[in-house]
Scaffold this active site. Structure first.
Site, mmCIF file in Angstrom:
data_model
loop_
_atom_site.group_PDB
_atom_site.id
_atom_site.type_symbol
_atom_site.label_atom_id
_atom_site.label_comp_id
_atom_site.label_asym_id
_atom_site.label_seq_id
_atom_site.Cartn_x
_atom_site.Cartn_y
_atom_site.Cartn_z
ATOM 1 C CB ALA A 128 -0.927 -0.003 1.213
ATOM 2 C CE1 TYR A 129 4.827 5.585 3.348
ATOM 3 C CE2 TYR A 129 6.797 4.426 2.625
ATOM 4 C CZ TYR A 129 6.195 5.540 3.163
ATOM 5 O OH TYR A 129 6.974 6.623 3.519
#
Length: 274
Positions: A147-148
Site C-alpha cells: 500500500a505504501y
C-alpha cells in the site's frame, strides 16, 4: 509585500514537517499546516513570519481554505512542500481495502488536493516550485509495503507528468527521494499494521514486524539536515528535478551529490541519542 520566499508546508505539526518549517523560518516565511492548528503553533512557536493553518490534506475544502489564508497573509506562495504522509504496512491480502484507501488518500490524493489548490496561485504568478517526497519506496517495491509503495509510485508518475504541464508557466517540480530518516512515521502513534488473518504469512509477518518496529528511532538520516538541504536546493535556479537524499548516492554527475550524502546524524550526536 515581502521579498522573502513564501513556503507552504503540509504535515507541519510533527516529525519532519516541523524541521522543514523551522529551517524555512530561518530564511523566509512559512505557511505551516496540519490537522491540528494548535499542534502546529505549539511545535513552531510564535513568529511574524509564520502562519499556522488547519489542513487535512484528504479534504479539498481544507486545502483551498489553507492556501487562500496563506495568500491573504503573504500575498503569494513560492514553494509548496507536500510533506504530509501516512504509513500502512502489511501483506496485501491482510490489508483491508479501507486501509489501502486511507494510505492513498493521505499520501497520493492528499498532495494532489493541495497542489490543485496552489496551482492557480502559481500560474497567476508565472512562478513557483512544487516539492514532494515519494521516498525510496517510489523507486523500488518492498515486501510488506504494498500500500505504501503504491502511493509512492503513484507520486512519482504524477510528478513526472505534472512537470510537463506546468513548466510553461514558470513552475518547477522537484521529487525528493530520502532514505531512512529519523521521523515519527514508524512510531506506535503513526505506523499502522494489518491485522494478522492468514496463517501462510505468519512466519514472514513476524520477521517483518520485528524489523520495522526495530527501525523506529534508529534511522541514520537527520531530518534537520534534510530540511536545510531542501532550502539549499530550493534556492537554486532552476531547482533539480530530483534530489536523492541518502548516505550512498550512486549519482556521480549530480551537482548535489555531496549534499545528498551529508545528511546522516553526526556520530557523536547519534551516540548520545541512542
Amino acid at each position: 509585500m515581502t521579498n522573502k520566499k513564501i513556503w507552504f508546508i503540509t504535515g507541519a505539526s510533527c516529525g519532519m514537517g516541523v524541521d522543514f518549517a523551522k529551517a524555512v523560518l530561518a530564511a523566509g516565511h512559512a505557511v505551516a499546516s496540519g490537522r491540528d492548528r494548535d499542534a502546529v503553533s505549539k511545535a513552531l512557536g510564535q513568529s511574524n513570519d509564520l502562519l499556522a493553518v488547519k489542513l487535512d490534506v484528504t479534504r479539498r475544502a481544507d486545502a483551498e481554505a489553507a492556501v487562500w489564508a496563506g495568500v491573504d497573509r503573504f500575498g503569494r506562495i513560492d514553494v509548496l512542500v507536500n510533506n504530509a504522509a501516512s504509513f500502512y504496512a502489511g501483506y496485501f491480502e491482510e490489508l483491508t481495502p479501507e486501509q489501502i484507501e486511507r494510505q492513498l488518500a493521505t499520501s497520493l490524493m492528499g498532495p494532489m488536493n493541495v497542489t490543485r489548490a496552489v496551482l492557480p496561485v502559481m500560474r497567476k504568478q508565472r512562478s513557483g516550485a512544487l516539492s514532494r517526497f515519494p521516498q525510496q519506496r517510489g523507486l523500488v517495491g518492498f515486501e510488506f509495503c504494498t500500500a505504501y509503495a503504491a502511493s509512492k509510485f503513484g507520486l512519482e508518475g504524477w510528478m513526472e507528468s505534472l512537470h510537463a504541464e506546468v513548466a510553461p508557466f514558470g513552475i518547477t517540480t522537484t521529487i525528493v527521494n530520502p532514505g531512512f530518516f529519523r521521523t515519527e512515521l514508524l512510531t506506535e502513534k503513526s505506523a499502522n499494521y494489518a491485522e494478522p488473518s492468514i496463517e501462510d504469512y505468519d512466519e514472514r509477518r513476524a520477521k517483518q514486524l520485528e524489523f520495522w518496529k526495530a527501525q523506529n528511532g534508529q534511522q541514520s538520516g537527520d531530518p534537520a539536515k534534510l530540511a536545510r538541504a531542501l532550502i539549499i536546493i530550493g534556492s537554486q535556479e532552476p531547482p533539480p528535478r530530483r534530489f536523492i537524499a541518502r548516505r550512498r548516492c550512486h549519482c556521480p554527475r549530480d551537482a548535489n551529490r555531496d549534499l545528498s550524502t551529508s545528511l546522516a546524524f553526526d556520530r557523536e550526536l547519534a551516540g548520545r541519542a541512542m
